[in-house]
Design a protein around this motif. Structure first.
Motif, mmCIF file in Angstrom:
data_model
loop_
_atom_site.group_PDB
_atom_site.id
_atom_site.type_symbol
_atom_site.label_atom_id
_atom_site.label_comp_id
_atom_site.label_asym_id
_atom_site.label_seq_id
_atom_site.Cartn_x
_atom_site.Cartn_y
_atom_site.Cartn_z
ATOM 1 N N UNK A 16 -11.782 0.770 7.080
ATOM 2 C CA UNK A 16 -12.416 0.174 8.252
ATOM 3 C C UNK A 16 -13.123 1.290 8.874
ATOM 4 N N UNK A 17 -12.445 2.498 8.918
ATOM 5 C CA UNK A 17 -12.991 3.607 9.917
ATOM 6 C C UNK A 17 -14.338 4.213 8.848
ATOM 7 N N UNK A 18 -14.292 4.052 7.236
ATOM 8 C CA UNK A 18 -15.394 4.520 6.846
ATOM 9 C C UNK A 18 -16.410 3.699 6.980
ATOM 10 N N UNK A 69 -16.840 -6.784 7.782
ATOM 11 C CA UNK A 69 -17.060 -7.715 6.754
ATOM 12 C C UNK A 69 -18.426 -7.905 6.417
ATOM 13 N N UNK A 70 -19.415 -7.826 6.980
ATOM 14 C CA UNK A 70 -20.845 -7.906 6.432
ATOM 15 C C UNK A 70 -21.125 -6.596 5.550
ATOM 16 N N UNK A 71 -20.715 -5.480 6.122
ATOM 17 C CA UNK A 71 -20.773 -4.306 5.132
ATOM 18 C C UNK A 71 -20.051 -4.457 3.697
ATOM 19 N N UNK A 72 -18.736 -4.986 3.942
ATOM 20 C CA UNK A 72 -17.924 -5.169 2.708
ATOM 21 C C UNK A 72 -18.515 -6.087 1.730
ATOM 22 N N UNK A 73 -18.909 -7.346 2.112
ATOM 23 C CA UNK A 73 -19.487 -8.263 1.282
ATOM 24 C C UNK A 73 -20.971 -7.631 0.746
ATOM 25 N N UNK A 74 -21.712 -6.919 1.452
ATOM 26 C CA UNK A 74 -22.955 -6.524 0.982
ATOM 27 C C UNK A 74 -22.885 -5.536 -0.182
ATOM 28 N N UNK A 75 -21.758 -4.711 -0.087
ATOM 29 C CA UNK A 75 -21.723 -3.441 -1.010
ATOM 30 C C UNK A 75 -20.113 -3.525 -1.496
ATOM 31 N N UNK A 76 -19.689 -4.489 -2.173
ATOM 32 C CA UNK A 76 -18.173 -4.642 -2.425
ATOM 33 C C UNK A 76 -17.953 -3.211 -3.487
ATOM 34 N N UNK A 77 -18.756 -2.743 -4.214
ATOM 35 C CA UNK A 77 -18.575 -2.017 -5.292
ATOM 36 C C UNK A 77 -18.303 -0.460 -4.418
ATOM 37 N N UNK A 78 -18.490 -0.253 -3.094
ATOM 38 C CA UNK A 78 -18.333 0.700 -2.540
ATOM 39 C C UNK A 78 -16.858 1.066 -1.916
ATOM 40 N N UNK A 79 -16.130 -0.139 -1.903
ATOM 41 C CA UNK A 79 -14.777 -0.158 -1.225
ATOM 42 C C UNK A 79 -13.729 -0.788 -2.065
#
Length: 206
Positions: A16-18, A69-79
């Motif tokens: 989350x903080x990242x 959620x928008x960022x997590x869904x857009x770049x799942x490979x980063x998290x």
């Protein structure tokens, strides 16, 4: 078999903080501890009652889950994989006044979140313009947050799993005794052991 990670676990909180520091560069330290305690359970779908003063930062509950959620869904490979997510998340905020609804929409716009103040005036404007607000809201393509004034809000069963529901009330004048808090929780269907309580000072910061 390893357990599935949760947003409220250490790995989830770090994620989350990242994300917050990435999508809101001005927040160089990420969320404040109490904001993280507020946002992480929300992302897991937990119920929360947060009592704190105006200006203390609780509005992070309206914006950060959507941004995460928008960022997590857009770049799942980063998290980290396996954290709970929703496609096309939407927040519904119930406010006591039209002015507060409009202010929340304005503040969200600074973070790139499109909101709509759903009140008598906006309903009348939509009718005059021939716009079908119900269809626009249900599509989830125009607004991410709907701020509903409490005089026209009606609870409906079977809400979509994409919906994150918040309520904002001005309770700074109430004495937060244990008895009163319990009564409020019970009236909202929040029973002991089934929700998180975050209660801070109701003294407004200078």
């Amino acid at each position: 078999m390893p357990s599935r990670p949760l947003w409220k676990d250490e790995i989830g909180r770090e994620t989350i903080n990242s994300i917050v520091k990435k999508v809101i560069p001005a927040w160089t330290q990420g969320l404040r501890p109490f904001q993280l305690d507020l946002v992480a359970p929300l992302l897991n779908g937990d119920d929360i009652l947060c009592c704190t003063a105006t200006g203390d930062g609780k509005s992070a509950a309206f914006s950060v889950p959507l941004l995460v959620l928008n960022e997590y869904n857009s770049n799942p490979h980063l998290y980290p994989r396996g954290l709970d997510t929703r496609i096309g998340p939407m927040g519904i905020v119930v406010t006591p006044t039209k002015g507060l609804a409009n202010n929340i929409v304005f503040e969200l716009s600074k973070l790139g979140i499109h909101g709509f103040a759903y009140c008598r005036e906006s309903l009348a404007d939509a009718r005059r313009a021939g716009n079908d607000l119900t269809s626009l809201i249900k599509s989830g393509t125009k607004w991410q947050v709907i701020c509903v004034t409490q005089n026209i809000y009606k609870t409906k069963n079977g809400a979509s799993s994409q919906i994150l529901l918040y309520s904002v009330r001005n309770c700074s004048s109430l004495p937060w005794t244990r008895t009163r808090t319990s009564a409020i929780c019970n009236s909202l269907g929040l029973f002991p052991g089934a929700f998180h309580l975050i209660r801070r000072s109701n003294e407004r910061p200078n």
